[in-house]
Design a protein around this motif. Structure first.
Motif, PDB file in Angstrom:
ATOM      1  N   ASP A 101      -4.012  -4.484  12.982  1.00 12.19           N
ATOM      2  CA  ASP A 101      -5.316  -4.185  13.578  1.00 12.19           C
ATOM      3  C   ASP A 101      -6.305  -4.048  12.427  1.00 12.19           C
ATOM      4  O   ASP A 101      -6.570  -2.959  11.927  1.00 12.19           O
ATOM      5  CB  ASP A 101      -5.236  -2.901  14.399  1.00 12.19           C
ATOM      6  N   ARG A 102      -6.834  -5.173  11.993  1.00  8.02           N
ATOM      7  CA  ARG A 102      -7.716  -5.197  10.818  1.00  8.02           C
ATOM      8  C   ARG A 102      -8.979  -4.355  11.024  1.00  8.02           C
ATOM      9  O   ARG A 102      -9.472  -3.763  10.079  1.00  8.02           O
ATOM     10  CB  ARG A 102      -8.078  -6.631  10.466  1.00  8.02           C
ATOM     11  N   VAL A 103      -9.492  -4.303  12.236  1.00  5.66           N
ATOM     12  CA  VAL A 103     -10.694  -3.507  12.495  1.00  5.66           C
ATOM     13  C   VAL A 103     -10.399  -2.027  12.251  1.00  5.66           C
ATOM     14  O   VAL A 103     -11.152  -1.338  11.563  1.00  5.66           O
ATOM     15  CB  VAL A 103     -11.217  -3.750  13.929  1.00  5.66           C
ATOM     16  N   ARG A 104      -9.300  -1.537  12.797  1.00  6.82           N
ATOM     17  CA  ARG A 104      -8.915  -0.136  12.604  1.00  6.82           C
ATOM     18  C   ARG A 104      -8.626   0.136  11.124  1.00  6.82           C
ATOM     19  O   ARG A 104      -9.045   1.154  10.574  1.00  6.82           O
ATOM     20  CB  ARG A 104      -7.685   0.185  13.458  1.00  6.82           C
ATOM     21  N   GLU A 105      -7.879  -0.747  10.478  1.00  2.82           N
ATOM     22  CA  GLU A 105      -7.545  -0.558   9.063  1.00  2.82           C
ATOM     23  C   GLU A 105      -8.807  -0.505   8.205  1.00  2.82           C
ATOM     24  O   GLU A 105      -8.916   0.329   7.310  1.00  2.82           O
ATOM     25  CB  GLU A 105      -6.609  -1.667   8.586  1.00  2.82           C
ATOM     26  N   ARG A 162       1.764   0.067   8.030  1.00  5.03           N
ATOM     27  CA  ARG A 162       1.937  -1.174   8.784  1.00  5.03           C
ATOM     28  C   ARG A 162       3.386  -1.648   8.699  1.00  5.03           C
ATOM     29  O   ARG A 162       3.999  -2.009   9.705  1.00  5.03           O
ATOM     30  CB  ARG A 162       1.000  -2.262   8.261  1.00  5.03           C
ATOM     31  N   ALA A 206     -11.789   0.431   9.202  1.00  7.19           N
ATOM     32  CA  ALA A 206     -12.482   1.683   9.507  1.00  7.19           C
ATOM     33  C   ALA A 206     -11.835   2.860   8.777  1.00  7.19           C
ATOM     34  O   ALA A 206     -12.536   3.725   8.242  1.00  7.19           O
ATOM     35  CB  ALA A 206     -12.475   1.929  11.014  1.00  7.19           C
ATOM     36  N   VAL A 207     -10.518   2.889   8.744  1.00  6.67           N
ATOM     37  CA  VAL A 207      -9.802   3.956   8.038  1.00  6.67           C
ATOM     38  C   VAL A 207     -10.131   3.902   6.543  1.00  6.67           C
ATOM     39  O   VAL A 207     -10.397   4.930   5.911  1.00  6.67           O
ATOM     40  CB  VAL A 207      -8.279   3.851   8.276  1.00  6.67           C
ATOM     41  N   ILE A 247      -2.090   2.333   3.976  1.00  5.79           N
ATOM     42  CA  ILE A 247      -2.235   1.527   5.189  1.00  5.79           C
ATOM     43  C   ILE A 247      -1.159   0.445   5.239  1.00  5.79           C
ATOM     44  O   ILE A 247      -0.533   0.218   6.273  1.00  5.79           O
ATOM     45  CB  ILE A 247      -3.655   0.925   5.269  1.00  5.79           C
ATOM     46  N   LYS A 300       1.130  -0.018  20.826  1.00  5.95           N
ATOM     47  CA  LYS A 300       0.302  -1.125  20.378  1.00  5.95           C
ATOM     48  C   LYS A 300       0.899  -2.452  20.832  1.00  5.95           C
ATOM     49  O   LYS A 300       2.113  -2.627  20.811  1.00  5.95           O
ATOM     50  CB  LYS A 300       0.188  -1.101  18.851  1.00  5.95           C
ATOM     51  N   ARG A 346     -13.734   5.119   5.921  1.00  3.29           N
ATOM     52  CA  ARG A 346     -13.837   6.574   6.044  1.00  3.29           C
ATOM     53  C   ARG A 346     -13.272   7.261   4.802  1.00  3.29           C
ATOM     54  O   ARG A 346     -13.881   8.178   4.253  1.00  3.29           O
ATOM     55  CB  ARG A 346     -13.119   7.057   7.303  1.00  3.29           C
TER      56      ARG A 346
END
Length: 85
Positions: free
Chosen positions: A46-50, A80, A52-53, A76, A41, A56
Motif C-alpha cells: 500500500d504505497r499511499v499508506r507507506e 511489509r 503517509a507513514v 516499513i 488487507k 509523518r
C-alpha cells in the motif's frame, strides 16, 4: 582510575543501551501489529499508506529528518516483509 570523560561516556552508553532495549520492544510490537493488519488487507503493498507513514515520521523528526526517514523506510520494508510471511 577512570577520568571524568570516561565516566560521562559510560553513562551515555548506558542510556543508549536502555533506549535500544525500548526501541527493540517497540519494533517488535510494530511488527506484530503489521502481521495482524495483513489479515484485513486485500494486498500487502500500500504505497499511499507507506508514503503517509514516512511523511509523518519525517515531520516528527524535525532537524533529524534524513536519518529518521532512512530508518523508517527500513521499518516499513521489514513490516511489509513480515506481512508476506
Amino acid at each position: 582510575m577512570a577520568s571524568g570523560s570516561d565516566r560521562k561516556l559510560a553513562a551515555l552508553r548506558r542510556r543508549i543501551d536502555a533506549l535500544d532495549r525500548a526501541l527493540v520492544r517497540l519494533l517488535k510490537k510494530r511488527l506484530a501489529l503489521a502481521r495482524d493488519a495483513a489479515r484485513f488487507k486485500s494486498r500487502v503493498l500500500d504505497r499511499v499508506r507507506e508514503a503517509a507513514v514516512a511523511r509523518r515520521a519525517s515531520r516528527l523528526a524535525g532537524a533529524d529528518r534524513k536519518p529518521v526517514l532512512q530508518i523508517y523506510r527500513a521499518v516499513i520494508g521489514a513490516c511489509r516483509r513480515a506481512q508476506i510471511r
